[in-house]
Design an enzyme around this catalytic site. Structure first.
Site, PDB file in Angstrom:
ATOM      1  N   SER A   1     -32.604  26.101   0.304  1.00 31.40           N
ATOM      2  CA  SER A   1     -32.789  27.461   0.822  1.00 31.40           C
ATOM      3  C   SER A   1     -34.167  27.960   0.417  1.00 31.40           C
ATOM      4  O   SER A   1     -34.926  27.251  -0.244  1.00 31.40           O
ATOM      5  CB  SER A   1     -31.724  28.384   0.246  1.00 31.40           C
ATOM      6  N   LYS A   2     -34.458  29.181   0.803  1.00 27.83           N
ATOM      7  CA  LYS A   2     -35.743  29.825   0.480  1.00 27.83           C
ATOM      8  C   LYS A   2     -36.081  29.726  -1.012  1.00 27.83           C
ATOM      9  O   LYS A   2     -37.249  29.635  -1.375  1.00 27.83           O
ATOM     10  CB  LYS A   2     -35.684  31.312   0.862  1.00 27.83           C
TER      11      LYS A   2
END
Ligand code: GLU
Length: 448
Positions: free
Chosen positions: A221-222
């Site tokens: 994810s980010k």
């Protein structure tokens, strides 16, 4: 099977965001499977979420695929026999097959929605090319949280098809014979198999790709860094490296080979060799792969890629010849893991200004300065401006004058590059040329 028995695969992104790492990974494996066998790679835009889908995202996804070197044979921009390639333009088809299921009594209407009756007692066998055989009972293919069988919405009240329905209609109509997608879809596959069965269509082959995890073993994810492929471009990663690196997430050509180009990967790719264990996205590995690609890259292409990064540092590569810049990058060799770093580490070849910002010669004592002045006065009159001559001359001079080579070479490196590390200092001097060297040495008062 497609009409001619050849592989037909598709990448089916929803244009609700940029091309992210997971999507690029899926696209790449589809591309490899098509290219390996002379098959067809199709781009289909799944834009049934009208609120979140935009033309801009569609464009950035296409640009991202192109940047990675993943070309498609049929798609919304180039057309093809199985078009249109945007789901929003295929509404009639979904309506037609929903009606067919209604007529055969396999679906029913509720409010304005069309709902598929999940059959009970059907044994489904998903023979996944990567995950192996998965057996599932039809009533377990779609369940409510309380464990009861749940029917499957195929057309929503607003008239839009659901993903599980549109994907089946399109994969069938487009003659897709291999569905290769992320492991996160594996729970959807039995539902889709039920719809194939209800419409009496042959199911395609399925291959679900391993999940990609961050180094902490959590879903990527980010938090783990850049997610869109273009961010990697901005960070100085080459498309060749990102391609290579993504391919290594779940696959390797064997024989310990880790660095390869697209053609080599396409030739040796095998879906059955893809491992189902989650793949870890490791930036150190990406840096390594990128550095290896920088090493083998053609200097002319490298120069073209590094140029904007120099410009971004406020430097002026345009005042130099192409050959000079290429020679500078060749001399840099494997220094720098990214094009960003490479541009930074080689800045002194482009302009003198960063050298002056980093170095002021304040560590040089008056005695040292006297020695340097004596040496550089003679050094600058070396008849042949060649690194070997310079080195031989310097060694000789140091010997005769009871100095160490370091006493000369260190200030020379600092004056020319403003850095502690660089390629061989005499090679740097040779490439910079006598005029530029004189200017830099004078600036630091190492030369009158
Ligand atoms: N639009 C779906 C997605 O982006 C496609 C999934 C599939 O390949 O079936 O996840």
């Amino acid at each position: 099977m497609s009409k001619d028995g050849k592989v037909r695969v598709r990448f089916a992104p929803s244009p609700t965001g940029a091309l992210h790492i997971g999507g690029a990974h899926t696209a790449l494996f589809n591309w490899l499977w098509a290219r390996r066998s002379g098959g067809t790679f199709i781009l289909r835009i799944e834009d049934t979420d009208a609120l979140r889908s935009t033309a801009e995202y569609e464009d950035t996804i296409m640009a991202g695929l192109k940047w990675l070197g993943l070309d498609w044979d049929e798609g919304p921009d180039i057309g093809g026999e199985a078009g249109p390639y945007r789901q929003s333009e295929r509404m009639d088809l979904y309506r037609k097959y929903a009606d067919q299921l209604l007529e055969s009594g396999l679906a029913y209407r509720e409010d304005d929605a069309v709902i598929f009756k999940t059959p009970v007692g059907v044994n489904l066998v998903l023979d996944d090319a990567i995950y192996g055989e998965i057996k599932i009972q039809s009533e377990k293919a779609s369940m409510s949280p309380d464990g009861s069988v749940k029917d499957i919405v195929i057309i929503k009240r607003d008239g839009m098809p659901t993903y599980n329905f549109a994907v089946v209609v399109d994969d069938h109509e487009m003659d897709i014979n291999w569905v290769i997608r992320g492991e996160d879809h594996i729970s959807n596959t039995p539902k889709q198999m039920l719809i194939y069965r209800a419409l009496e269509w042959e199911t395609p082959n399925f291959a679900h790709l391993p999940m990609i995890l961050g180094k902490d073993k959590k879903k990527l994810s980010k938090r783990h860094g850049a997610t869109s492929v273009f961010e990697y471009n901005d960070m100085g990663y080459l498309p060749d490296s990102v391609f290579n690196f993504l391919a290594l997430l779940g696959w390797a050509p064997g024989g310990g080979v880790e660095i390869f180009d697209r053609g080599t990967a396409a030739k040796s790719f095998e879906l059955s060799k893809v491992i189902k264990k989650p793949a870890v996205f490791d930036m150190d590995k990406l840096n390594f792969v990128n550095q290896e690609h920088l090493k083998i890259m053609d200097p002319a292409i490298k120069k073209k890629i590094v140029e904007p990064f120099w410009a971004e540092l406020g430097l002026h590569p345009e005042k130099h010849s192409e050959q000079y810049l290429m020679d500078a990058l060749t001399l840099m060799g494997a220094r720098g893991r990214t094009t960003n770093e490479l541009a930074m580490f080689s800045d002194y070849f482009v302009d003198f200004s960063p050298v002056k910002e980093r170095y002021d010669a304040s560590e040089i004592s008056p005695e040292q300065r006297d020695t340097l002045k004596k040496f550089f006065a003679l050094f600058m009159s070396i008849p042949k401006w060649k690194s070997q001559e310079m080195e031989a001359f310097a060694r000789n001079w140091c010997e005769t004058n009871g100095a160490s080579l370091k006493e000369i070479a260190l200030p020379l490196r600092w004056a020319l590059t403003g850095r502690k590390v660089s390629p061989g200092v005499f090679e740097v001097a040779q490439l910079l040329g006598p005029d530029e060297c004189r200017l830099r040495l004078k600036h630091f008062n190492f030369l009158d």
